[in-house]
Scaffold this motif. Sequence first.
Motif, PDB file in Angstrom:
ATOM      1  N   ILE A   1       4.803   8.317  -1.087  1.00  0.00           N
ATOM      2  CA  ILE A   1       5.154   8.704  -2.293  1.00  0.00           C
ATOM      3  C   ILE A   1       5.609  10.248  -2.283  1.00  0.00           C
TER       4      ILE A   1
ATOM      5  N   LEU B   1      -5.712   9.204  -0.145  1.00  0.00           N
ATOM      6  CA  LEU B   1      -5.872   7.949  -0.528  1.00  0.00           C
ATOM      7  C   LEU B   1      -4.525   7.159   0.267  1.00  0.00           C
ATOM      8  N   THR B   2      -5.347   5.911   0.478  1.00  0.00           N
ATOM      9  CA  THR B   2      -4.442   4.884   0.809  1.00  0.00           C
ATOM     10  C   THR B   2      -4.681   4.004  -0.781  1.00  0.00           C
ATOM     11  N   VAL B   3      -3.714   3.992  -1.030  1.00  0.00           N
ATOM     12  CA  VAL B   3      -3.658   2.857  -2.342  1.00  0.00           C
ATOM     13  C   VAL B   3      -3.099   1.886  -2.634  1.00  0.00           C
ATOM     14  N   ILE B   4      -4.424   0.310  -1.977  1.00  0.00           N
ATOM     15  CA  ILE B   4      -3.630  -1.191  -1.816  1.00  0.00           C
ATOM     16  C   ILE B   4      -3.765  -1.624  -3.084  1.00  0.00           C
ATOM     17  N   PHE B   5      -2.113  -2.658  -3.425  1.00  0.00           N
ATOM     18  CA  PHE B   5      -1.980  -3.527  -4.964  1.00  0.00           C
ATOM     19  C   PHE B   5      -2.527  -4.675  -3.822  1.00  0.00           C
TER      20      PHE B   5
ATOM     21  N   SER C   1       0.951  -1.561   0.067  1.00  0.00           N
ATOM     22  CA  SER C   1      -0.154  -0.044  -0.072  1.00  0.00           C
ATOM     23  C   SER C   1       1.570   1.454  -0.117  1.00  0.00           C
ATOM     24  N   TYR C   2       0.313   2.091  -0.881  1.00  0.00           N
ATOM     25  CA  TYR C   2       1.517   3.780  -0.788  1.00  0.00           C
ATOM     26  C   TYR C   2       0.355   4.658   0.003  1.00  0.00           C
ATOM     27  N   THR C   3       0.633   5.210   0.622  1.00  0.00           N
ATOM     28  CA  THR C   3       0.244   6.662   1.148  1.00  0.00           C
ATOM     29  C   THR C   3       0.886   7.993   1.101  1.00  0.00           C
ATOM     30  N   LYS C   4       0.168   8.800   1.165  1.00  0.00           N
ATOM     31  CA  LYS C   4       1.009  10.750   0.932  1.00  0.00           C
ATOM     32  C   LYS C   4       2.452  10.579   1.620  1.00  0.00           C
TER      33      LYS C   4
ATOM     34  N   GLU D   1      -5.788  13.447  -2.189  1.00  0.00           N
ATOM     35  CA  GLU D   1      -4.461  13.288  -1.563  1.00  0.00           C
ATOM     36  C   GLU D   1      -4.265  12.383  -0.531  1.00  0.00           C
TER      37      GLU D   1
ATOM     38  N   ILE E   1      -2.333  10.163  -6.117  1.00  0.00           N
ATOM     39  CA  ILE E   1      -2.637  10.999  -4.412  1.00  0.00           C
ATOM     40  C   ILE E   1      -2.211  12.530  -4.625  1.00  0.00           C
TER      41      ILE E   1
END
Lengths: 232, 232
Positions: free
Chosen positions: A230, B217-221, A224-227, B215, B210
């Motif tokens: 990044i 957001l948590t992006v989960i792959f 998972s990626y967050t601000k 901005e 994001i």
Amino acid sequence: MFKEKDFIYIDYTGKDKNTGEVIETTIEEEAKKAGIYSQDKKYEPQLVILGEHRLIKGLEDSLYTMELNEEREIEISPENAYGLRDPAKVRVLSIGELRKQGVTPFPGLPVRFSDGSMGIIKSVSGGRVYIDLNHPLAGKTLIYRVKVVKEIKEVKDKIQVLVKRWFPGVEQLTTELSEDQKVLKVIIPEKIYLETDLQTRKLLLARDVIKYVLEDLTVIFQESYTKSLINQ
Amino acid sequence: MFKEKDFIYIDYTGKDKNTGEVIETTIEEEAKKAGIYSQDKKYEPQLVILGEHRLIKGLEDSLYTMELNEEREIEISPENAYGLRDPAKVRVLSIGELRKQGVTPFPGLPVRFSDGSMGIIKSVSGGRVYIDLNHPLAGKTLIYRVKVVKEIKEVKDKIQVLVKRWFPGVEQLTTELSEDQKVLKVIIPEKIYLETDLQTRKLLLARDVIKYVLEDLTVIFQESYTKSLINQ
């Protein structure tokens, strides 16, 4: 008595029956005594998943008939170890050919050919170099002293063992097994997101868990990626 | 009027003001008319996320003041396009030096130097070759005819646009945005698990979503493995 897919840890020391020479061992003290100790090697009991065929056949086959904490000495024929010696697997080169490639040949020197095969120089005479392409232990009867020191029984512990196999040193990797044991969620830590072999290691971990622990499992990997990540 | 982070699509044709020569266009018909049509190029409206600075400054700046479906002709000074021409950025080589590298120099030929910089041969005379290292469009005033043909407003549509940017042609990739718009789950399809640039593309998709859409957001792959996939 163990069965296929059991997870056990063994200590062992293998010798050439004929010469008594130690060829490999998991025990530091034995390695030092035999003069084959290496600082780069980890001396510790070795994981064996029965049926994986990572060990020579004679050694793995014997493990099925052993008990936890049992120690045994096993004699292994060449057929169940590194194969018979094939006298035809010898190449003859001229000294000149080897010198041209910057190699000064002498008995015992390992040589790698352009097709990837390895050989060992057996003798040098009359301008000719005899290179043996057989495995160095081919044709040898071996004696293994082996002890089963541990068994892993719990599903969760087996999964941890496999995580450690494919992600050694990655402490932050966490796993969550669902109550019904149908789904394993693996949370990949951000510090390894960009490692080049990450995808291969995921595949191999999933393969081993499904093959040896829970065959109807779905293994889900999450990143998972967050601000804040990044903007690093 | 648009603002930073707006997603719009534009069609444009850019010309050298001085010569009238078309330098680039998103419109197939214009490319053919100008004799610069290429089969490898896709002629279609181009996505612009305002603030990304993927366009020359003068063009992007103008877009902020336009409306949807408006068409406008813009004159762009060299400072807001490809910069001023620096007369000092010329290298002189002997014909012999270039010939040694298998290059027969003539005016207009592009040359790449070992440090990666590019130049264009301006003239050849008296055994000397004059190579201009300025951008070919440096010092030129440009005229752009530009039309804003579409705006993307919905969060979900913006996400799809970014998915298409980083995973073009990957139809099976699905996304799930949570009700509260805090979590975006991206399900990676198995056929791209082992692509070498997968991790980079995940990072770039997450970064863009994001940065330009949500901005916090948590992006989960997610990637998942089952027995049938392992046994393929």
